[in-house]
Motif scaffolding. Structure first.
Motif, short mmCIF file in Angstrom:
data_model
loop_
_atom_site.label_atom_id
_atom_site.label_comp_id
_atom_site.label_asym_id
_atom_site.label_seq_id
_atom_site.Cartn_x
_atom_site.Cartn_y
_atom_site.Cartn_z
N ALA A 121 0.83 -1.20 0.00
CA ALA A 121 0.00 0.00 0.00
C ALA A 121 0.87 1.26 0.00
N ALA A 122 1.96 1.23 0.76
CA ALA A 122 2.87 2.39 0.81
C ALA A 122 3.47 2.66 -0.56
N LEU A 123 3.98 1.61 -1.21
CA LEU A 123 4.58 1.77 -2.53
C LEU A 123 3.56 2.26 -3.55
N LEU A 124 2.38 1.66 -3.55
CA LEU A 124 1.36 2.05 -4.53
C LEU A 124 0.84 3.45 -4.26
N GLU A 125 0.76 3.85 -3.01
CA GLU A 125 0.34 5.22 -2.67
C GLU A 125 1.36 6.22 -3.21
N TRP A 126 2.64 5.91 -3.02
CA TRP A 126 3.69 6.79 -3.52
C TRP A 126 3.65 6.85 -5.05
N LEU A 127 3.53 5.70 -5.69
CA LEU A 127 3.52 5.68 -7.15
C LEU A 127 2.29 6.41 -7.69
N SER A 128 1.17 6.28 -7.02
CA SER A 128 -0.03 7.02 -7.42
C SER A 128 0.22 8.52 -7.32
N LEU A 171 11.16 1.78 -0.28
CA LEU A 171 9.76 1.36 -0.41
C LEU A 171 9.65 0.12 -1.29
N LEU A 172 10.31 0.16 -2.43
CA LEU A 172 10.23 -0.96 -3.37
C LEU A 172 10.93 -2.20 -2.80
N ARG A 173 12.10 -2.02 -2.21
CA ARG A 173 12.81 -3.18 -1.64
C ARG A 173 11.99 -3.86 -0.55
#
Length: 188
Positions: free
Chosen positions: A84-91, A133-135
């Motif tokens: 969720a953190a990664l996808l929130e950032w990417l969004s 975040l990605l790692r």
């Protein structure tokens, strides 16, 4: 800009950057360098002395937004759900690219797979900030391990550029982002 420059050079830099921010917001990455020079009341050679390439100008214009995205990545690093953190950032990256004209162009990579990527301070800063975040998401099995932050930035840029002429670019980019997320997820 280094403080070793003369006061008039610092003023010119600040004036050019302020005008460039307005011109890029209005006309996007293709804003006229000559128009920027005229509006800033400097010669085109002065613009090119401070910003030797269009990319250098776009990166300077995007710097504040890039810093905000980097801070956002750091803030999300402590979130319990790594996916969720990664996808929130990417969004957020996709949304910034869509709403900030010229940002997608500032984030594009130049070069080939065989050669080095052109020095791109915007993308490098985002890669450094979002790497954790990605790692973490990959370690948790929340995203496929083969993806890189560069891949994610390229995705955000692509979505932004593909939807920029839609009647509602933000909605179109968000819809395509949500469709893409399924492709980022590891196969069960």
């Amino acid at each position: 800009m280094p403080e070793t420059r003369r006061a008039d050079a610092r003023r010119n830099y600040a004036r050019i950057l302020a005008v460039a921010e307005q011109e890029v917001a209005t006309h996007g990455a293709d804003a006229s360098l000559e128009q920027i020079a005229r509006t800033a009341q400097v010669g085109s050679a002065t613009v090119r002395r401070h910003f030797p390439t269009r990319r250098a100008l776009l990166e300077a214009v995007a710097r504040t937004r890039i810093e905000a995205l980097c801070a956002r990545a750091h803030d999300l690093a402590g979130k319990a759900d790594s996916r969720a953190a990664l996808l929130e950032w990417l969004s957020d990256v996709v949304a910034y690219c869509v709403t900030a004209r010229g940002l997608a162009a500032a984030l594009t990579y130049e070069g080939t797979e065989a050669g080095p990527v052109d020095q791109n301070s915007c993308s490098a800063a985002l890669e450094e900030a979002a790497g954790p975040l990605l790692r973490r998401a990959a370690q948790d099995g929340a995203v496929a391990a083969e993806f890189t932050v560069a891949d994610l930035i390229t995705l955000a840029v692509g979505l932004s550029l593909a939807t920029e002429h839609h009647s509602d670019p933000a909605a179109a980019a968000d819809r395509l982002f949500r469709l893409t997320v399924a492709g980022l997820s590891p196969r069960s």
